[in-house]
Design a protein around this motif. Structure first.
Motif, PDB file in Angstrom:
ATOM      1  N   ARG A 105       6.257  -9.308   8.282  1.00 42.00           N
ATOM      2  CA  ARG A 105       6.018  -9.520   9.716  1.00 42.00           C
ATOM      3  C   ARG A 105       6.289 -10.966  10.110  1.00 42.00           C
ATOM      4  NH1 ARG A 105       0.259  -6.307  10.433  1.00 42.00           N
ATOM      5  NH2 ARG A 105       0.928  -4.352   9.448  1.00 42.00           N
ATOM      6  N   GLU A 122       3.652  -0.842   8.801  1.00 42.13           N
ATOM      7  CA  GLU A 122       3.769  -0.626   7.363  1.00 42.13           C
ATOM      8  C   GLU A 122       4.388  -1.819   6.637  1.00 42.13           C
ATOM      9  OE1 GLU A 122       5.336   3.270   6.333  1.00 42.13           O
ATOM     10  OE2 GLU A 122       4.892   3.955   8.375  1.00 42.13           O
ATOM     11  N   LEU A 123       4.785  -2.852   7.383  1.00 37.66           N
ATOM     12  CA  LEU A 123       5.368  -4.035   6.760  1.00 37.66           C
ATOM     13  C   LEU A 123       4.283  -4.895   6.126  1.00 37.66           C
ATOM     14  CD1 LEU A 123       7.967  -5.150   9.473  1.00 37.66           C
ATOM     15  CD2 LEU A 123       8.377  -3.802   7.402  1.00 37.66           C
ATOM     16  N   THR A 124       4.655  -5.654   5.127  1.00 37.00           N
ATOM     17  CA  THR A 124       3.730  -6.606   4.524  1.00 37.00           C
ATOM     18  C   THR A 124       3.518  -7.776   5.490  1.00 37.00           C
ATOM     19  OG1 THR A 124       5.513  -7.872   3.487  1.00 37.00           O
ATOM     20  CG2 THR A 124       4.605  -5.998   2.229  1.00 37.00           C
ATOM     21  N   PRO A 125       2.415  -8.527   5.351  1.00 37.88           N
ATOM     22  CA  PRO A 125       2.225  -9.717   6.200  1.00 37.88           C
ATOM     23  C   PRO A 125       3.411 -10.678   6.122  1.00 37.88           C
ATOM     24  CG  PRO A 125       0.197  -9.182   5.057  1.00 37.88           C
ATOM     25  CD  PRO A 125       1.249  -8.272   4.496  1.00 37.88           C
ATOM     26  N   ASP A 126       3.977 -10.836   4.942  1.00 35.66           N
ATOM     27  CA  ASP A 126       5.127 -11.719   4.790  1.00 35.66           C
ATOM     28  C   ASP A 126       6.332 -11.175   5.561  1.00 35.66           C
ATOM     29  OD1 ASP A 126       6.618 -13.936   3.488  1.00 35.66           O
ATOM     30  OD2 ASP A 126       7.698 -12.275   2.540  1.00 35.66           O
TER      31      ASP A 126
END
Length: 447
Positions: free
Chosen positions: A167, A161-165
């Motif tokens: 991660r 559920e994290l944004t690419p940034d």
């Protein structure tokens, strides 16, 4: 005396018809320093006067118990987040250990309250919060750039559920343990990260079981004969290498191969494996597809006991698969149904209770909404009265209906006549005096 009365008071506290004034008296009960009855503090739907009494209760354990109650609203538990005792604050941070109904999800504390607890001066409170099973995904995701490594590590629990940034930030984290754990989260979709993790002894077993493998690495581990159980379960293992592991002399390796999702039932049956009678091993691909109807159908209709047991843990089984597993002769399948599915048939619940009375699974079966609550009946078919049964009203006999008994309040002449009719003999023992007492106090004992 407190111990003698504790179970009785718990029974009173659990009664759903308990009036609020009596509930407040139970909550005020000191219990010899142990506080009110357990069921009073874990009672669902406590009225506001009762909640207010608990929040200021002088017995520490009473506030701790309420902070861990699965029946209390998250907003009610949050009101103890500023309690003067760090033990109470840690209990709030950790959240409920159990609920009356394990099929229901505990609502997390508001993010703002979690933020306050994470800044608590006591390390035990901060640690309890980060290890809680009841944190909202939004709060966990907000910890990506927290100054404490333990908090950033907690953010990995919501990796998908994290944004690419977010991660990328965790993959480049300055703390090596956070960095390693982030790479393990990403390796199922990244062959480069998997290859790097295979060179790290601390990460090797997990990376080998779930990372994207290149053939060279897979053949190397197969030739060395190490970590073969993890290799056998890897989703990216080439099929021909899986065939070689299916005849490995190690039974654990063969069992791991037998659980692979791409196998047909014929291929699965051709593998020589043994499943322990009460084994409850997880099957990762079934757990990941716990609500996927195709996955559930494949597992529930399999001849493999571990696949059916894994499917029986799903609360999302459709009616046809529920009926199929309810008729299963495997006792673990039936136990999982009793614990996890909201529509488990009554006969399955009763069989689990009869077989496992006194265990957690039996307790879960009795708490199920479909557990039988019909009256008990004796051999003659007549109902056996129980504590919860209404008492039948006895119809008076016609020949006695108009004849009041002596001593009754409705008798001619007024109130009860409790004095003995014959005076005692001179010098003889006097009979015990009987009277109406207030406060349920026992009368004098006979001499």
């Amino acid at each position: 005396m407190v111990a003698f009365y504790s179970s009785a008071l718990d029974g009173v506290a659990a009664n759903p018809a308990l009036p609020t004034p009596l509930l407040l008296r139970l909550i005020a009960f000191d219990g010899g320093g142990h506080g009110p009855p357990f069921q009073a503090l874990h009672r669902p739907g406590l009225p506001e006067p009762a909640v207010a009494a608990v929040l200021t209760h002088p017995v520490l354990n009473a506030r701790v118990q309420f902070a861990t109650s699965g029946q209390a609203d998250a907003e009610q538990r949050a009101r103890l987040a500023d309690d003067p005792s760090p033990k109470v604050r840690a209990a709030v941070a950790n959240g409920p250990e159990w609920t009356h109904n394990h099929r229901t999800k505990v609502r997390p504390l508001p993010d703002a309250v979690c933020g306050r607890l994470l800044e608590d001066p006591e390390p035990s409170v901060r640690s309890a919060l980060l290890h809680s099973r009841h944190l909202a995904p939004s709060f966990l995701a907000s910890l990506v750039r927290h100054p404490e490594p333990a908090a950033r590590h907690a953010a990995l629990r919501v990796w998908d559920e994290l944004t690419p940034d977010g991660r990328t930030t965790l993959l480049d984290d300055p703390d090596p343990e956070v960095r390693r754990s982030a790479a393990l989260c990403a390796c199922p979709h990244d062959a480069r990260l998997t290859a790097a993790l295979l060179r790290d002894p601390a990460a090797l077993p997990e990376a080998l079981s779930q990372g994207v493998l290149n053939r060279a690495d897979a053949e190397r581990f197969l030739a060395e004969g190490v970590h073969l159980v993890e290799l056998a379960g890897n989703p990216s293992l080439p099929a021909d290498l899986g065939d070689r592991l299916a005849v490995d002399p190690d039974e654990r390796v063969r069992l791991a191969v037998s659980l692979r999702p791409e196998l047909t039932e014929a291929q699965r049956a051709a593998i020589d494996f043994t499943v322990a009678p009460h084994s409850r091993d997880d099957v990762d691909w079934v757990a990941a597809g716990i609500a996927d109807q195709d996955v559930l159908h494949q597992a529930a209709t399999s001849a493999h006991p571990l696949l059916r047991r894994a499917a029986a843990r799903s609360p999302h089984l459709p009616p046809d698969l529920l009926r199929l597993l309810a008729a299963d002769t495997d006792v673990v399948v039936r136990t999982h149904l009793a614990v996890h599915h909201p529509d488990t048939p009554e006969e399955v619940l009763m069989s689990v209770y009869a077989r496992l009375g006194g265990t957690f699974s039996a307790w879960m079966a009795t708490g199920h909404r479909r557990f039988a609550r019909r009256p008990l009946r004796g051999p003659s078919g007549r109902e056996i009265p129980t504590a919860g049964s209404p008492r039948p009203r006895r119809r008076p006999r016609p020949d006695r209906a108009a004849q009041p008994r002596p001593g009754r309040l409705d008798a001619p002449g007024g109130g009860p006549r409790l004095a003995p009719a014959t005076p005692p003999a001179p010098g003889g023992p006097r009979p015990a005096r009987v009277g109406l007492q207030r406060g349920c106090q026992p009368g004098p004992s006979p001499g």
